[in-house]
Design an enzyme around this catalytic site. Structure first.
Site, PDB file in Angstrom:
ATOM      1  N   ASP A 509       0.814  -1.213   0.000  1.00 40.82           N
ATOM      2  CA  ASP A 509       0.000   0.000   0.000  1.00 40.82           C
ATOM      3  C   ASP A 509       0.846   1.260   0.000  1.00 40.82           C
ATOM      4  O   ASP A 509       2.019   1.233   0.354  1.00 40.82           O
ATOM      5  CB  ASP A 509      -0.876   0.025   1.260  1.00 40.82           C
ATOM      6  CG  ASP A 509      -2.169  -0.718   1.014  1.00 40.82           C
ATOM      7  OD1 ASP A 509      -2.406  -1.113  -0.136  1.00 40.82           O
ATOM      8  OD2 ASP A 509      -2.932  -0.898   1.988  1.00 40.82           O
ATOM      9  N   ASP A 511       0.471   3.547   2.081  1.00 40.72           N
ATOM     10  CA  ASP A 511       0.363   4.161   3.410  1.00 40.72           C
ATOM     11  C   ASP A 511       1.621   3.854   4.228  1.00 40.72           C
ATOM     12  O   ASP A 511       2.583   3.282   3.723  1.00 40.72           O
ATOM     13  CB  ASP A 511      -0.895   3.670   4.126  1.00 40.72           C
ATOM     14  CG  ASP A 511      -0.878   2.154   4.288  1.00 40.72           C
ATOM     15  OD1 ASP A 511       0.180   1.541   4.028  1.00 40.72           O
ATOM     16  OD2 ASP A 511      -1.921   1.597   4.661  1.00 40.72           O
ATOM     17  N   ASP A 513       2.303   1.786   6.752  1.00 39.23           N
ATOM     18  CA  ASP A 513       2.680   0.381   6.892  1.00 39.23           C
ATOM     19  C   ASP A 513       3.261  -0.162   5.592  1.00 39.23           C
ATOM     20  O   ASP A 513       4.251  -0.891   5.599  1.00 39.23           O
ATOM     21  CB  ASP A 513       1.459  -0.460   7.285  1.00 39.23           C
ATOM     22  CG  ASP A 513       1.189  -0.374   8.781  1.00 39.23           C
ATOM     23  OD1 ASP A 513       1.979   0.316   9.461  1.00 39.23           O
ATOM     24  OD2 ASP A 513       0.206  -0.973   9.236  1.00 39.23           O
TER      25      ASP A 513
END
Ligand code: 0RA
Length: 645
Positions: A509, A511, A513
């Site tokens: 992703d 994001d 993480d």
């Protein structure tokens, strides 16, 4: 050649001290012999030659400021406030000034017996006459004896008239100003690069504490105007290098030692990372291949730390000594030596060959660093603890590697249960999609081409910063699955000929993480499967940010720039833009189009440099120091964009 070194203590220095060898013709005939090349590096060498002379004046204790100016008309001006080149008549050349001789004869050097300049010569330290030889025009100005003297040269070193006192020197000023215009018939290009100059000047300022070096780029109206002055010298250099990292402790250890013809200065500090970053210099010239000074330092450092650790019982009788590599993990150090007649050897002539400097550096380190450790027990203890951890990691990693090797030997194919493999056995057409999260893994499995695409789901945040140590990393089930899936072993035993996929693709992703996982995976490949990166087998999937409909067709746009471009090209476009979410939230078709389908997706092939950057990012990114993280991201944002940090 005017090179200084150890501070001059008394002694006069006038025209009679200058000896002469030959004229400038050889320089124009074979410029490469004198400045290395006629490319950009040779061009900038002209600036260094003049600046080096000024720095020599500074080291001799007579110059406190150097101004380097890139002129709008393509010239370069270097001004210092040293003593000024001698202006009196040269005894061996009736009617010619010493300054003229200095600028028009090759190897015109000072021979100053015991109390003159003691340190001479860098790689191309051939002096300001070479600059003259390779310039269409050079203007020499000398403020000395209360007068302002001028002499111009043209066409590669022909004096235009005689050195003349044209007026008074500005109040009390002494110093030399050399302005030159490089000869376009010699150089491939004659445009100076501001960043090249600035970077070098900053290093010179670090290496010569207290010396003020100013830079102005007059070619550009809002060009740079910078002043470097470091009263802390190489201590500030170390702080500067560690500023984007988390240092292990605040203090910087430093020491110096001098003998009659050589001297050494060292500054060092550890950071919490794993990289060794030792920078060494000889007479201000970077010795990237190391050499005797580095050897002496490393040997003594290993010795000092082991002695200290034993003495304080941090290392027990039964324990093995710490290795140099354990101790140097996360070490940032500057070693700066000055010596007469440096011998530059090695592939790129950046390895210092003078044997005696090794024992000087070794002795200085053995004595003075040991003292520093005694005086700073808290820091010494931290350094030892860090080395102990590194040693333990080294031993554990060895064991873990042996274990992995044995396992794969026993299990035969031994493929991990989580791997959804492809059916083809030709690695050239196979790819491994490493997918974050089980749900995305499930979709990827459905969207893939089962013949050539394998999917390995990796769950959640695999590791955090402490666990980023390789021993822990290798104990991690996800990483073990990855090693088994790729099937070519690890570290020293990694055999790139055995890899089961020619594309290893991380799919994470956009994001926080996701960026952690991406960074960790690249770090892992960089450290443990370097040949995989070197072979160009590692990729990062870059899902687009936007989609929109053109008629019935869904098209994808990589980023804001692509969206702007699309709007510019399609001014009548009415449909909305969809902002695509993470892999987990994409619908099946979106996932397929943007990351799985080889015909539609965008992959970024990861270079060794990028993987190395990921490795560096790793510790900082995973740490809790928000401020440090912000700083790092700011300074590295452009280069690290592919990590989405
Ligand atoms: C020869 C002798 C002396 C200084 C210099 C050369 C000198 C050369 C350059 C080149 C750029 N800046 C420079 N500054 C000085 C010593 C003169 C004395 O003894 O007074």
């Amino acid at each position: 050649m005017w090179r200084a070194g150890l501070p001059k203590r008394g002694g006069t220095y006038d025209a009679s001290a200058i000896t002469v060898l030959e004229g400038l013709e050889p320089v124009r005939l074979r410029p490469g012999m004198y400045i290395g090349s006629t490319g950009p590096s040779g061009l900038h060498q002209l600036i260094w030659e003049v600046v080096d002379n000024a720095v020599d004046e500074a080291m001799a204790g007579y110059c406190t400021r150097i101004d380097v100016t890139l002129l709008a008309d393509g010239g370069c001006r270097v001004q210092d406030n040293g003593r000024g080149i001698p202006v009196d008549p040269h005894p061996n050349f009736p009617g010619r000034s010493a300054a003229e001789i200095v600028l028009t004869t090759l190897h015109a050097g000072g021979k100053f017996g015991g109390d003159g300049y003691k340190v001479s010569g860098g790689l191309h330290g051939v002096g300001v006459s070479v600059v003259n030889a390779l310039s269409t025009r050079l203007k020499l100005e000398i403020d000395r004896d209360g007068k302002h003297h001028v002499l111009e040269f043209k066409d590669g070193g022909e004096p235009v008239g005689k050195l003349e006192a044209v007026g008074p020197a500005p109040r009390g000023r002494t110093g030399t100003t050399v302005t030159f215009w490089p000869d376009p018939s010699i150089f491939e290009e004659v445009e100076f690069r501001a960043t090249t100059v600035v970077e070098r000047l900053q290093i010179m300022a670090f290496l010569n504490r207290g010396l003020e070096i100013r830079f102005v780029d007059e070619r550009d109206p809002d060009g740079q105007r910078i002043t470097f002055k470091y009263n802390g010298g190489i201590v500030e250099f170390v702080k500067h290098l560690n500023s984007a990292r988390e240092s292990l402790f605040r203090k910087v250890a430093s020491y110096e030692q001098a003998e009659d013809t050589m001297e050494v200065e060292v500054a060092l500090q550890w950071n919490t990372g794993f990289h060794e970053s030792i920078h060494s210099f000889a007479n201000g010239i970077s010795t990237t291949e190391g050499g005797m000074h580095e050897e002496g330092f490393k040997k003594a450092l290993t010795n000092v730390v082991n002695r200290y650790a034993r003495a304080k019982n941090l290392l027990k009788d039964k324990d093995d000594n710490l290795l140099g590599e354990d101790i140097r993990e996360g070490l940032t150090a500057i070693i700066s030596v000055r010596l007469t007649d440096p011998q530059f050897e090695g592939q790129t002539k950046t390895k210092l060959g003078n044997v005696p400097i090794r024992s000087l550096v070794e002795r200085a380190t053995n004595e003075k660093l040991a003292e520093w450790f005694e005086e700073n027990p808290r820091e010494a203890n931290q350094a030892v603890q860090k080395a102990l951890l590194a040693a333990r990691a080294r031993v554990a990693a060895r064991q873990a590697r042996d274990l992995t090797r044995r396992k794969s030997a026993l299990d035969g194919a031994g493929l991990p249960g989580k791997l959804v493999d492809c059916s083809s056995r030709d690695p050239r057409e196979c790819e491994l999609l490493i997918v974050e999260g089980n749900s995305a893994g499930g979709s990827a499995k459905d969207a893939r081409d089962p013949r050539t695409q394998a999917v390995l789901p990796i769950r959640g945040k695999i590791l955090n910063v402490e666990k980023a140590r390789i021993d822990k990393m290798l104990k991690n089930a996800e990483i073990q699955a990855l090693i088994a899936a790729i099937g070519a072993g690890l570290a020293d035993d990694f055999d790139v000929d055995k890899i089961r996929y020619h594309k290893v693709i991380t799919l994470a992703d956009a994001d926080v993480d996701g960026s952690h996982i991406r960074t960790l995976l690249l770090t892992f490949f960089f450290r443990q499967m370097k040949a995989l990166v070197e072979g160009g087998f590692v990729y990062v999937a870059q899902p687009p940010l936007y989609s929109t409909l053109v008629g019935k067709e869904k098209i994808y746009l990589r980023d804001d720039a692509a969206k702007e471009r699309f709007l510019a090209e399609n001014p009548n476009h009415k449909a909305d833009f969809q902002r695509l979410k993470g892999l987990g939230e994409m619908d099946f078709d979106e996932l397929k189009d943007t990351t799985i389908d080889p015909a539609k997706r965008t992959l970024l092939q990861i270079s060794v440099e990028q993987a190395a950057l990921a490795d560096e990012v790793c510790a900082i990114l995973m740490g809790d120091d928000v401020e440090q993280r912000r700083h790092f991201i700011q300074t590295n944002a452009k280069d690290a964009r592919f990590l989405d940090i």
